[in-house]
Design an enzyme around this catalytic site. Sequence first.
Site, PDB file in Angstrom:
ATOM      1  N   ASP A  28       0.868  -1.175   0.000  1.00  0.00           N
ATOM      2  CA  ASP A  28       0.000   0.000   0.000  1.00  0.00           C
ATOM      3  C   ASP A  28       0.902   1.222   0.000  1.00  0.00           C
ATOM      4  O   ASP A  28       1.732   1.391   0.901  1.00  0.00           O
ATOM      5  CB  ASP A  28      -0.892   0.019   1.239  1.00  0.00           C
ATOM      6  CG  ASP A  28      -1.953  -1.077   1.207  1.00  0.00           C
ATOM      7  OD1 ASP A  28      -2.260  -1.575   0.108  1.00  0.00           O
ATOM      8  OD2 ASP A  28      -2.468  -1.429   2.271  1.00  0.00           O
ATOM      9  N   ASP A  74     -13.597  -4.634  -2.059  1.00  0.00           N
ATOM     10  CA  ASP A  74     -13.544  -4.558  -0.604  1.00  0.00           C
ATOM     11  C   ASP A  74     -14.913  -4.969  -0.072  1.00  0.00           C
ATOM     12  O   ASP A  74     -15.915  -4.296  -0.330  1.00  0.00           O
ATOM     13  CB  ASP A  74     -13.194  -3.138  -0.148  1.00  0.00           C
ATOM     14  CG  ASP A  74     -11.811  -2.715  -0.609  1.00  0.00           C
ATOM     15  OD1 ASP A  74     -10.930  -3.595  -0.724  1.00  0.00           O
ATOM     16  OD2 ASP A  74     -11.608  -1.512  -0.874  1.00  0.00           O
TER      17      ASP A  74
END
Length: 252
Positions: free
Chosen positions: A11, A130
Amino acid sequence: MLCKRIIPCLDVTDGRVVKGVNFVDLQDVGDPVAIAKQYNLAGADELVFLDITATHEQRRTMIDVVERTAAEVFIPLTVGGGITSVAEMKAMLQAGADKISLNSAALKTPELIREGAEKFGSQCIVVAIDAKKENGHWDVYAGGGRIATGRNVIDWVKEVEALGAGELLVTSMDQDGTKDGYDIALLEAITAAVAIPVIASGGCGNAQHIVDVFEQTTVDAALAASIFHYGEVSVAEVKTAMAANGVAVRNL
């Protein structure tokens, strides 16, 4: 038997790799190019870079990160975060990415999946999802897990496949960063609904969790971040554990 893939996830924000728990409390863990090189040498099968706070200025930073990484790393690289057009996909692919990950942009404009697949091939288009359990079923979230869309995950993965996506990257928000293991039920439901490859994400805390997800579901790859970033387990140790349990691995 097809070999299962191990995919470290980086990330990235402001050109640095960060890690959090349940999508919050981010901590700096290092330089993305240096970390990517380490994973390349360690035997990772692929890498995922997610620009988690994508803005126009940071997009330029991310292109630079991808260019520098692609010059030194020779395993497939998937890049996502804030990519909203075919032109932006092209820029990332030209910078050295092998695949593009779409998430919120695909939810806002599903036709972008088809456009990308037609322009660059389905193998280049990964749709990241997600998912969070709500009232007995899984809902899709956008905006880095901040926005409830009201979409049912199973309906969405079927739509994504029909639009031409070549792969799914499924993150359980309930498990993300907890190190309690992958969401087996979620992954079983998704792999039963589609025929395209699925990458499991969210919750990996040790090598056994990766063995478990391959033994208990038909996912094609397992993604992890913190256990690798913090040196809790190596890619080689994970692959050794997989092989010992009869899971087919690459580059052991």
